[in-house]
Every structure is written in structure tokens, then in C-alpha cells.
Enzyme design. Structure first.
Site, PDB file in Angstrom:
ATOM      1  N   ASP A  38       0.906  -0.914  -0.065  1.00 20.40           N
ATOM      2  CA  ASP A  38       0.035   0.011   0.045  1.00 20.40           C
ATOM      3  C   ASP A  38       0.945   1.217  -0.099  1.00 20.40           C
ATOM      4  O   ASP A  38       1.477   1.698   0.647  1.00 20.40           O
ATOM      5  CB  ASP A  38      -1.137   0.153   1.159  1.00 20.40           C
ATOM      6  N   LYS A  77       1.677   7.734   0.318  1.00 15.84           N
ATOM      7  CA  LYS A  77       2.330   8.388   1.471  1.00 15.84           C
ATOM      8  C   LYS A  77       3.373   8.674   1.689  1.00 15.84           C
ATOM      9  O   LYS A  77       4.403   8.474   0.821  1.00 15.84           O
ATOM     10  CB  LYS A  77       2.069   6.545   2.238  1.00 15.84           C
ATOM     11  N   ASP A 126       0.361  -4.927   4.747  1.00 17.06           N
ATOM     12  CA  ASP A 126      -1.391  -4.397   4.205  1.00 17.06           C
ATOM     13  C   ASP A 126      -1.719  -6.094   3.590  1.00 17.06           C
ATOM     14  O   ASP A 126      -2.996  -5.489   3.199  1.00 17.06           O
ATOM     15  CB  ASP A 126      -1.058  -3.408   3.514  1.00 17.06           C
ATOM     16  N   ARG A 171     -10.907  -0.433   2.141  1.00 11.95           N
ATOM     17  CA  ARG A 171     -12.139  -0.024   2.447  1.00 11.95           C
ATOM     18  C   ARG A 171     -12.894  -0.789   0.542  1.00 11.95           C
ATOM     19  O   ARG A 171     -13.999  -0.849   0.486  1.00 11.95           O
ATOM     20  CB  ARG A 171     -13.012   0.900   3.068  1.00 11.95           C
TER      21      ARG A 171
HETATM   22  N1  BES Z   1      -3.092   0.522   4.999  1.00 15.08           N
HETATM   23  C1  BES Z   1      -3.239   1.598   5.400  1.00 15.08           C
HETATM   24  C2  BES Z   1      -3.566   1.802   7.174  1.00 15.08           C
HETATM   25  C3  BES Z   1      -2.274   1.339   7.926  1.00 15.08           C
HETATM   26  C4  BES Z   1      -1.450   2.264   8.818  1.00 15.08           C
HETATM   27  C5  BES Z   1      -2.722  -0.128   8.463  1.00 15.08           C
HETATM   28  C6  BES Z   1      -0.759   2.641   9.304  1.00 15.08           C
HETATM   29  C7  BES Z   1      -0.982  -0.096   9.090  1.00 15.08           C
HETATM   30  C8  BES Z   1      -0.041   0.752   9.523  1.00 15.08           C
HETATM   31  C9  BES Z   1      -4.938   2.189   4.906  1.00 15.08           C
HETATM   32  O1  BES Z   1      -4.918   2.055   3.868  1.00 15.08           O
HETATM   33  C10 BES Z   1      -4.371   3.503   4.804  1.00 15.08           C
HETATM   34  O2  BES Z   1      -3.921   3.947   4.805  1.00 15.08           O
HETATM   35  N2  BES Z   1      -5.869   4.246   5.927  1.00 15.08           N
HETATM   36  C11 BES Z   1      -6.033   5.180   6.076  1.00 15.08           C
HETATM   37  C12 BES Z   1      -7.063   5.939   5.748  1.00 15.08           C
HETATM   38  C13 BES Z   1      -7.279   7.276   5.303  1.00 15.08           C
HETATM   39  C14 BES Z   1      -6.841   8.300   3.906  1.00 15.08           C
HETATM   40  C15 BES Z   1      -9.167   7.817   5.461  1.00 15.08           C
HETATM   41  C16 BES Z   1      -5.168   6.123   6.538  1.00 15.08           C
HETATM   42  O3  BES Z   1      -5.177   5.680   7.886  1.00 15.08           O
HETATM   43  O4  BES Z   1      -4.824   7.164   8.051  1.00 15.08           O
HETATM   44 ZN    ZN Z   2      -3.597  -0.274   2.946  1.00 18.40          ZN
HETATM   45 ZN    ZN Z   3      -4.275   2.826   2.266  1.00 21.07          ZN
END
Ligand code: BES
Ligand code: ZN
Ligand code: ZN
Length: 499
Positions: free
Chosen positions: A270, A277, A288, A351
């Protein structure tokens, strides 16, 4: 490592080390610890009297036997306060004493069945917990770097009463199945993303199906197109790796046509996509797919433990990368259940792929549904790295899941799923958007998923905080934890004959 049982007196066993134990705050040592202490002319008693050992959980006192016993070393494992003792604390103590003894080059370790007889703990349960704790605590991922230490070759569980040995063997069997399944999930998650691609995940599912005679289906992008999985395809669009929707079916109850659905997020890397990111720590995002790995390996354990229940695992697997063909913020996708989704952040991709996987599970008639996903950083902020979050539309089901997690020693905390927060997911131009607002991010993500489960009883487990660990403690090692595998396997055992 081989784990065996023998009947006899621990003090006489030939091994590199024998392990006895000590509860915190107990001044008078007894049982096997006392008889070993006697053979050593009171050395253990001395350690306690001088305060060198307190019996705290995870503490390991080492005593050299100077040829007074057949074993060279005695390890005194701290079990913590007697009133706090439980099977998970025993797993943790086992992880610690095994790692301490491995560092001292012990290849053959013999231990008593700590805690058996205290409270509810049977010899079989003690054997199972020691098996799990030692196998998971000694886990290391050696594919790309050899460990500093030689492996422990043998763990002997020593019990005086010979008639108990069959019970102990049963405990070892269940504990090994659970621990090895969790270790395989750790292996999958620890692999670099360029190795653990969606296709490799599908290959592992095929291997499981051949090994245990399970049904397996792997759908590719053409199939996804025909099934209308626009959300999963949207995420996959930025990557050159072809996405896979992996299905594994275990049939333990031929008479029932119902099956429980286990759904696991399988984002093999991811990057965030166009909503990219920050580069610092991005390497962590190979984790992920931990939900997908957990679901697959729970099926591995279940196929060996054979509960009378049908389980279907559904794993949407893809990468999330930026490219000229990638999904853009502002795009609108149509999921399999016909709902349209406005993409606000391409980093809220979990999601999106789960929307289609859950819709598929509902269409297949799977019920109840449990999904596992490294879904939100917000869940890690809320609960820290010790607890996963559980969200559900059905209190009875989530209670069962919480009980299964407690049995497995995997900490899980129920979070609310308030309907009034659904508003935060409203979009101007589509049925729903994939990001809420600043606060309550783990909840709005769960509410998003709830739009794709219709009225099927469902629990979502957010493992973003727990899928990997930065430190070694108890039976947790650095890197992937394998969280979820044992909870789901325990859940399947508890649901057997129940649905
Ligand atoms: N895979 C990430 C969530 C994650 C964050 C897992 C840290 C493990 C450690 C997920 O896909 C993500 O990036 N979520 C975002 C959502 C946001 C954009 C609404 C997040 O949590 O920042
Ligand atoms: Zn993710
Ligand atoms: Zn993500």
C-alpha cells in the site's frame, strides 16, 4: 522443533536445560521447583531470598547445575502473580524461557507443565499453551538472513503421571496446529511485497487446497469485470500485478449448506496510490495483506482441527500503486452491490477492495461474516499496538468473537458503530465516499464496510495496530505477529454445530 512428552521426574531428565517455575510473591517454593532446588542444595531458594528473582512474568533465572543434575542448566521461569495467572500468561512465559535458553545454545529443553492444576488449567491446556508459546516465541524469519542462534531441536514436556501422556499429546497437537498456522501467516507478511504478490498469495491458497483437499477458486480481472467488482478493479488499476480474488472453502459439515465467511484484506503493498504516503516507514506497508494471510492460515488450522462447520475464506488481493493508469481522487467507482463510491483518497483502498469482497460474500450466502483488515491508522491511534478493534452490527456474534479472541490470547476491544456517524461518509455525487472527516476514522471506515454486508451478521476486526510488532515480548517476535489466525480458528471451533 520437536515437542514430545515423557513420564518422569524433571530433576532426572537429561537435557541441556530443565525449566521449573516461580510465582511472584510466593516465598515458599514447592512442587517440582522445590525438588530441583533441593537437588541443587537450595540455590533457587537463595536467589529468591536475596531478591535476585521475583517470579515476575517473563523473568527467567538461570542456574548452573555444576553436575549435580543430568541437565547443565536450570531455568526458573517467572509466572507472575498467582491470581493473575492464565493460559496466555503461560504462553508468554514459555516464549520468554525458550528464547533465553536458545541464546544460551540449548538444543534440548525439558519443562514441567507449569500452572497445571491451578484454577481451571488442566494438564492438556498447559501443554497446549506451552506448545504455542514456545513455537511462536522461537519463531524467526530466516529466509534472507540466518539467525544468530542455533535452533532449539527438542522440547520435552515432563509429567510424573504416565496415564496423562495421551492428554498431553492432544494438547501438543492442537497447540502445534495453531502455532504453525500463525507462523505461516507471519512468514507471508514478513516477505517483501515484490515477492508476496497477489499471484503468490493465490498460489499459496492453491497449495492449501491441494494439501487439505479444499475447494479453491481464483478470480482474475476478467472475472471481476463480469461480476461488476468496480471497486477492487479501481484499486488494482495502478499496478502491473494482476489482482486476484481468492476463495478457499473448507467443508466440515456436509449436511449444512450454510457457510461462515472469513474475509481478509490482501493489499500486498500500500503506497497510498496517487494519494501517496510519506516515504518514511512506507516499507511497513508490505504488511497490508496481514488480514488476508490470517484468514488463509486460519483455514489451514481449521482444515487440521476439523470442526463441524463450513468456512469460506474470501481474499481480495491487489497492490495499491500510483501510475498513469491509477485511480484518481475524485473518481467514482461502482461496487458489486451496485453502490457508487466517490474516491476522496486513493489511500483508503482497503475499504474499496473489501466492499467488493463483502458484496461477493453476501451474494454467495455466507453468514455470519468476519473480516480482518489492516484498515486504519486511526485504529492504531485509538487502541495502540496491543489491541485490535472489533466493530459489529450484531452483539451476539461479536460476543462470540471476543470470547474466541480471549481464548487465543489475542487482545480485541469492541468499538461502537454509531449510525449517526454514517453522515460523515455521504458524498455529493455518489452513494458514499471512501473517507469520513478528521475524527473517528476507524469508525467511519467500519461504517463504510457496513454498507456492503446488507443485513448479514458481521464483525469487522481492524488489525492495523496489531499486525506487526516493533518489539520482542512473550511469544510475540519482531515483525509480523500472525494476529487473527488463532482467534478465527478458535471461533470456528466454537461455531461448530452452532449455525
Ligand atoms: N493500510 C492503511 C492503514 C494502516 C496504517 C495500516 C498504518 C497499518 C498501519 C490504509 O489503507 C490507509 O492508508 N488508511 C488511511 C485511511 C485514510 C486515508 C482515510 C489511514 O489510516 O491513514
Ligand atoms: Zn491499506
Ligand atoms: Zn491505504
Amino acid at each position: 522443533m520437536e515437542i514430545k512428552v515423557i513420564a518422569g521426574d524433571i530433576a532426572q531428565v537429561e537435557a541441556d536445560a530443565i525449566v521449573v517455575s516461580l510465582f511472584e510473591g510466593v516465598e515458599e517454593i514447592n512442587g517440582a521447583t522445590a525438588s530441583v532446588d533441593k537437588a541443587l542444595d537450595g540455590v533457587i531458594g537463595g536467589l529468591i531470598r536475596r531478591g535476585e528473582m521475583k517470579g515476575k512474568l517473563g523473568e527467567v533465572g538461570i542456574v548452573h547445575t555444576l553436575d549435580k543434575l543430568s541437565a547443565g542448566l536450570v531455568a526458573v521461569a517467572g509466572l507472575g502473580k498467582p491470581q493473575d495467572f492464565n493460559l496466555d500468561r503461560l504462553r508468554q512465559a514459555a516464549g520468554e524461557f525458550c528464547r533465553s535458553l536458545r541464546k544460551l545454545n540449548c538444543r534440548k529443553i525439558a519443562t514441567i507443565l507449569h500452572g497445571a492444576g491451578s484454577g481451571e488449567i488442566t494438564l492438556e491446556a498447559s501443554a497446549e499453551a506451552i506448545t504455542e508459546g514456545s513455537l511462536l516465541g522461537l519463531y524467526n524469519f530466516q529466509k534472507y538472513k540466518k539467525s544468530e542462534y542455533e535452533d532449539v531441536e527438542e522440547l520435552l514436556l515432563v509429567e510424573e503421571n504416565e496415564s496423562e501422556l495421551p492428554n498431553l499429546e492432544e494438547g501438543i497437537r492442537k497447540g502445534s496446529v495453531m502455532a504453525e498456522a500463525a507462523a505461516q501467516a507471519r512468514d507471508m507478511v514478513n516477505e517483501p511485497a515484490s515477492y508476496m504478490t497477489p499471484s503468490r498469495m493465490a498460489g499459496i491458497a492453491r497449495e492449501l487446497s491441494a494439501k487439505y483437499n479444499l475447494e479453491c477458486a481464483v478470480f482474475d480481472s476478467g472475472d471481476m469485470e463480469s461480476m461488476g467488482m468496480g471497486a477492487l478493479l479501481g484499486v488494482a488499476r495502478g499496478s502491473n500485478e494482476s489482482p486476484k480474488l481468492i476463495i478457499l472453502r473448507y467443508r466440515g459439515d456436509e449436511e449444512a449448506n450454510k457457510a461462515v465467511g472469513f474475509v481478509g484484506k490482501g493489499v500486498t503493498f500500500d503506497s497510498g496510490g496517487i494519494s501517496i504516503k510519506p516515504s518514511e516507514g512506507m516499507e511497513e506497508m508490505k504488511d497490508d495483506m496481514a488480514g488476508g494471510a490470517a484468514v488463509m492460515m486460519a483455514v489451514d488450522a481449521i482444515a487440521q482441527l476439523k470442526p463441524r462447520v463450513n468456512i469460506t475464506a474470501v481474499i481480495p488481493a491487489t497492490e495499491n500503486l500510483p501510475s498513469g493508469t491509477a485511480l484518481k481522487p475524485g473518481d467514482v467507482l461502482r461496487a458489486m452491490n451496485d453502490k457508487t463510491v466517490e474516491v476522496i483518497s486513493t489511500d483508503a483502498e482497503g475499504r474499496l477492495i473489501l466492499a467488493d469482497a463483502l458484496s461477493y460474500a453476501v451474494k454467495e450466502g455466507l453468514s455470519p461474516l468476519i473480516d480482518l483488515a489492516t484498515l486504519t491508522g486511526a485504529c492504531r491511534v485509538a487502541l495502540g499496538t496491543g489491541y485490535s478493534g472489533a466493530f459489529s452490527n450484531n452483539q451476539e456474534l461479536v460476543t462470540k468473537v471476543l470470547q474466541a479472541a480471549a481464548k487465543a490470547g489475542e487482545k480485541l476491544w469492541q468499538m461502537p458503530l454509531p449510525q449517526e456517524y454514517r453522515e460523515m461518509n455521504k458524498s455529493q455525487i455518489a452513494d458514499i465516499k471512501n473517507v469520513g472527516n478528521r475524527y473517528g476514522g476507524a469508525i467511519t471506515a467500519a461504517l463504510f464496510l457496513s454498507e456492503f454486508v446488507a443485513d448479514v451478521p458481521w464483525v469487522h476486526i481492524d488489525i492495523a495496530g496489531t499486525a506487526s510488532s516493533g518489539k520482542e515480548k512473550g511469544y510475540t517476535t519482531k515483525g509480523a505477529t500472525g494476529v487473527g489466525v488463532r482467534t478465527l480458528a478458535e471461533l470456528a471451533l466454537s461455531l461448530a454445530g452452532d449455525i
